[in-house]
Scaffold this motif. Structure first.
Motif, mmCIF file in Angstrom:
data_model
loop_
_atom_site.group_PDB
_atom_site.id
_atom_site.type_symbol
_atom_site.label_atom_id
_atom_site.label_comp_id
_atom_site.label_asym_id
_atom_site.label_seq_id
_atom_site.Cartn_x
_atom_site.Cartn_y
_atom_site.Cartn_z
ATOM 1 N N UNK A 14 32.670 42.395 36.942
ATOM 2 C CA UNK A 14 33.407 43.634 37.175
ATOM 3 C C UNK A 14 32.529 44.818 37.551
ATOM 4 N N UNK A 15 31.303 44.820 37.060
ATOM 5 C CA UNK A 15 30.412 45.937 37.342
ATOM 6 C C UNK A 15 29.910 45.946 38.782
ATOM 7 N N UNK A 16 30.115 44.848 39.491
ATOM 8 C CA UNK A 16 29.592 44.722 40.847
ATOM 9 C C UNK A 16 30.097 45.796 41.797
ATOM 10 N N UNK A 59 34.296 34.737 36.166
ATOM 11 C CA UNK A 59 35.718 34.396 36.216
ATOM 12 C C UNK A 59 36.610 35.611 36.404
ATOM 13 N N UNK A 60 36.119 36.795 35.991
ATOM 14 C CA UNK A 60 37.021 37.948 35.934
ATOM 15 C C UNK A 60 37.310 38.541 37.306
ATOM 16 N N UNK A 61 36.448 38.257 38.288
ATOM 17 C CA UNK A 61 36.781 38.694 39.636
ATOM 18 C C UNK A 61 36.845 37.475 40.549
ATOM 19 N N UNK A 62 37.713 37.535 41.536
ATOM 20 C CA UNK A 62 37.889 36.351 42.382
ATOM 21 C C UNK A 62 37.404 36.570 43.811
ATOM 22 N N UNK A 80 38.746 42.070 44.262
ATOM 23 C CA UNK A 80 40.034 41.627 43.724
ATOM 24 C C UNK A 80 39.763 40.889 42.423
ATOM 25 N N UNK A 81 40.466 41.292 41.354
ATOM 26 C CA UNK A 81 40.206 40.640 40.072
ATOM 27 C C UNK A 81 41.242 39.555 39.781
ATOM 28 N N UNK A 82 41.080 38.917 38.644
ATOM 29 C CA UNK A 82 41.936 37.772 38.304
ATOM 30 C C UNK A 82 43.400 38.171 38.112
ATOM 31 N N UNK A 83 43.657 39.472 37.896
ATOM 32 C CA UNK A 83 45.036 39.927 37.703
ATOM 33 C C UNK A 83 45.673 40.442 38.993
ATOM 34 N N UNK A 84 45.066 40.133 40.113
ATOM 35 C CA UNK A 84 45.553 40.551 41.434
ATOM 36 C C UNK A 84 45.482 42.073 41.635
ATOM 37 N N UNK A 85 44.596 42.699 40.903
ATOM 38 C CA UNK A 85 44.367 44.136 41.096
ATOM 39 C C UNK A 85 43.104 44.292 41.935
ATOM 40 N N UNK A 86 43.205 45.147 42.958
ATOM 41 C CA UNK A 86 42.030 45.379 43.786
ATOM 42 C C UNK A 86 41.403 46.724 43.441
#
Lengths: 246, 165
Positions: A211-213, A184-187, A228-234
């Motif tokens: 996230x570790x990917x 869920x943490x990355x989109x 790109x993560x769930x907070x729109x940070x790349x």
């Protein structure tokens, strides 16, 4: 010339610059249909379905054995994060897609074309360049996972493969095979590699790492990544800059 | 006698110099474009409690080890699930006392390479981060998550209904 067909449950687009010959398009589409006939888990009479219903190993064709061995290799290379065994069934679609697009690209190359791309629903082999870019590169945009009609990053690619794994189109659909938890943490995770087969298999596996990917991709010499993560940070790997268009 | 004093002086200088060298630790440069913390975070029990393994760069960030919160935590020792940080397995144990983490222990930590322990504290790669922004959409191809035929047909149906209006 550009043609799109729906094969393997997705739109596949072939674009060849300065080509009016429909034969090559038909050849490639037919090749992809054959692949689907063997590997589709949706078709009851496909070989994969038969294998899942207990077809003996001695009847498996070479092509199937090859895909299984590639999947096994990928599982090893990704510390088990890539796995085609799900709930007792074999579903090799995670590796077949990138493999098929790459093989399709080789068919076009062998027919003598240099500037073309094969796009299997966002997983792309981009060869040479577009005529409008003086045959130097293809301009490829990354879809905004939060807003399907916009683009968040542009890359210039020449003789490369690119693939994006994400959870936004079909809803959450990639699991961490080790914990069975939904990621869920990355989109969205895009990988650029020497070809679409490499990009696709590692994008799928790295996405399952959460996230570790992106760190996994960072540590692979031939790959670059854009997450790109769930907070729109790349998050960008250190070598991604050479493809970036600002 | 003068020679003796000169040689003693040289020895003293060398001795002081060598002490200085010995006490320098290897430093790992931080890239200047670093703007946010990176790398993986993982959860420990209780589930709402998270601990970030990354290096902090914002002084405004709250401390890792004390977590003042309004949610009530039961006193006790809680062991988090094993998380794969790619570099190895990470597992933490948190001791909660009076609604605070009073102790945090790494039960397992990526240290398979002998030299990696010190490096691990600093050098999980710093990757550039930025907030996503819409770009010029004048591209030749788009890469994104896979459209299934279902999603494709849904989208197509939607597009066609718009075409109707």
């Amino acid at each position: 010339m550009r043609k799109t067909k729906i094969i393997m449950g997705m739109p596949i687009t072939i674009h060849i610059e300065d080509c009016d010959d429909t034969h090559i398009f038909n050849d490639v589409f037919n090749y992809l249909k054959d692949i689907d006939q063997v590997f589709s888990t949706y078709k009851k009479n496909s070989l994969i379905s038969k294998i899942n219903n207990g077809l003996q190993q001695e009847y498996w064709p070479r092509q199937v054995r090859q895909i299984f061995s590639l999947a096994k290799k990928t599982k090893k290379e990704t510390n088990g994060f890539f796995n085609i065994n799900h709930n007792g069934n074999i579903d090799p679609s995670g590796i077949v897609k990138g493999y098929a697009i790459y093989q399709a690209s080789k068919l076009i190359k062998n027919a003598g074309y240099k500037n073309y791309f094969v796009d299997g629903s966002g997983d792309i082999q981009a060869m040479g360049g577009a005529k409008q870019n003086k045959y130097q590169y293809w301009l490829i945009g990354i879809r905004n996972p939060f807003e399907i009609n916009s683009i968040v990053k542009n890359f210039k690619l020449r003789n490369k493969g690119i693939a994006t794994s994400g959870s936004y189109i079909r809803g959450d659909h990639i699991y961490n095979p080790k914990t069975n938890n939904v990621i869920k943490e990355i989109v969205s995770l895009t990988v650029i590699g020497p070809n679409v087969y490499e990009a696709d298999r590692f994008a799928t596996a790295a996405f399952a790492m959460g996230r570790g990917g992106i760190n996994f991709i960072e540590n692979k010499k031939s790959l670059e990544g854009y997450m790109i993560d769930e907070n729109k940070i790349s998050t960008l790997t250190t070598g991604l800059g050479k493809y970036e268009v600002n | 006698m003068k020679k003796f004093f000169v040689s003693v002086a040289i020895l003293v200088v060398f001795f002081v110099y060598s002490i200085g060298i010995r006490h320098q630790r290897p430093r790992i440069a931080k890239p200047s474009n670093l703007s946010r913390q990176t790398t993986s975070s993982f959860s420990a029990n209780p589930s709402s409690l998270t601990y970030s393994s990354s290096q902090k760069t914002n002084s405004s960030n709250e401390s890792n080890t004390t977590n003042p919160t309004t949610t009530g935590y039961k006193n006790g020792t809680y062991t988090g699930s094993v998380a794969d940080a790619y570099y190895g397995q990470v597992q933490v144990q948190a001791v909660i006392n009076n609604n605070k983490i009073t102790n945090l222990k790494f039960l397992s930590y990526p240290n398979s390479h002998p030299a990696s322990v010190y490096i691990n504290q600093q050098a999980i790669p710093y990757l550039k981060q930025e907030t996503i922004q819409s770009q010029n959409a004048n591209v030749q191809i788009i890469s994104g998550a896979t459209f299934t035929s279902e999603a494709f047909i849904q989208s197509l149906t939607n597009a066609l209904s718009k075409a109707h209006a």
